[in-house]
Design an enzyme around this catalytic site. Structure first.
Site, PDB file in Angstrom:
ATOM      1  N   LYS A   3     -13.883 -13.125 -87.948  1.00  0.00           N
ATOM      2  CA  LYS A   3     -15.027 -12.897 -88.836  1.00  0.00           C
ATOM      3  C   LYS A   3     -14.770 -13.495 -90.213  1.00  0.00           C
ATOM      4  CE  LYS A   3     -16.652  -8.680 -86.629  1.00  0.00           C
ATOM      5  NZ  LYS A   3     -16.890  -7.246 -86.813  1.00  0.00           N
ATOM      6  N   PRO A  26     -20.529  -5.443 -92.489  1.00  0.00           N
ATOM      7  CA  PRO A  26     -20.422  -4.042 -92.063  1.00  0.00           C
ATOM      8  C   PRO A  26     -19.035  -3.737 -91.516  1.00  0.00           C
ATOM      9  CG  PRO A  26     -21.588  -5.307 -90.403  1.00  0.00           C
ATOM     10  CD  PRO A  26     -21.273  -6.258 -91.537  1.00  0.00           C
ATOM     11  N   VAL A  27     -18.669  -2.488 -91.617  1.00  0.00           N
ATOM     12  CA  VAL A  27     -17.426  -1.999 -91.038  1.00  0.00           C
ATOM     13  C   VAL A  27     -17.753  -1.516 -89.618  1.00  0.00           C
ATOM     14  CG1 VAL A  27     -16.357  -1.494 -93.268  1.00  0.00           C
ATOM     15  CG2 VAL A  27     -17.847   0.208 -92.206  1.00  0.00           C
ATOM     16  N   LEU A  28     -16.992  -0.592 -89.047  1.00  0.00           N
ATOM     17  CA  LEU A  28     -17.300  -0.094 -87.706  1.00  0.00           C
ATOM     18  C   LEU A  28     -18.645   0.627 -87.740  1.00  0.00           C
ATOM     19  CD1 LEU A  28     -14.877   1.130 -85.132  1.00  0.00           C
ATOM     20  CD2 LEU A  28     -16.921   2.466 -85.465  1.00  0.00           C
ATOM     21  N   VAL A  29     -19.547   0.218 -86.862  1.00  0.00           N
ATOM     22  CA  VAL A  29     -20.941   0.681 -86.896  1.00  0.00           C
ATOM     23  C   VAL A  29     -21.158   1.795 -85.880  1.00  0.00           C
ATOM     24  CG1 VAL A  29     -23.343  -0.032 -86.682  1.00  0.00           C
ATOM     25  CG2 VAL A  29     -21.667  -1.610 -87.666  1.00  0.00           C
ATOM     26  N   SER A  41     -17.537  -0.059 -80.584  1.00  0.00           N
ATOM     27  CA  SER A  41     -17.640   1.064 -81.522  1.00  0.00           C
ATOM     28  C   SER A  41     -17.733   2.394 -80.794  1.00  0.00           C
ATOM     29  CB  SER A  41     -18.855   0.891 -82.434  1.00  0.00           C
ATOM     30  OG  SER A  41     -18.728  -0.274 -83.203  1.00  0.00           O
TER      31      SER A  41
END
Length: 173
Positions: A3, A26-29, A41
């Site tokens: 990423k 975004p971080v973990l969604v 996730s």
């Protein structure tokens, strides 16, 4: 790593082409699933609910609600003052805090209560600034609510059964 490389390529191309690039990272969604399948996730959450994880890691993770991530993209697109990078993260939690929240909402599931690494000090959560998105008007969904809605969605889509006292927990893929 992939990423970060992709984002750097996007910045390089934008500069070369004279494009005004704005990035939402975004971080973990978490939150309700749109797709019918389990994603990375949800696997992160499922392992604690199914009993497959007997302990939790001495690690932290940052979380954001899927609806907040969608709104962040809309805000940076529609607001002319938006520029640069935006970190989309409501908060960071230690895995111990994560399982405590899950256990509070869903005590019927066999949540781990011990850390895998009890020798070292508890890992400290990363601190990401989400102020730029707040300045655009984003009000973040509390991670506790996102976790609750993730589990309810997993149940509704048939990926997680609601256990009875004597039953074990089944996960469908």
């Amino acid at each position: 790593m992939g990423k970060a490389v992709a984002e750097q390529a996007a910045w390089d191309t934008a500069k070369e082409k004279g494009v005004d690039l704005v990035v939402v990272n975004p971080v973990l969604v978490l939150g309700p699933l749109l797709q019918p399948t389990i994603n990375a996730s949800t696997v992160h959450i499922l392992k604690y609910l199914t009993g497959s994880a007997k302990t939790y890691a001495n690690a932290t993770q940052a979380y954001a609600d899927v609806r907040d991530v969608a709104l962040a993209h809309i805000l940076v697109y529609e607001r002319p003052e938006a520029s640069g990078r935006y970190i989309c993260s409501e908060s960071s939690l230690h895995r111990g805090e994560l399982v405590e929240i899950l256990a509070k909402h869903f005590p019927e599931y066999p949540m781990p209560t011990k850390c895998k690494d009890e020798k070292n000090p508890r890992a400290k959560p990363y601190i990401f600034s989400n102020q730029k998105l707040k300045d655009l008007g984003l009000e973040f969904t509390p991670v506790s609510h996102s976790l609750y809605e993730t589990v309810k969605s997993l149940q509704e889509k048939g990926h997680l059964t609601i256990p009875k006292q004597e039953d074990s927990i089944a996960v469908k893929s």
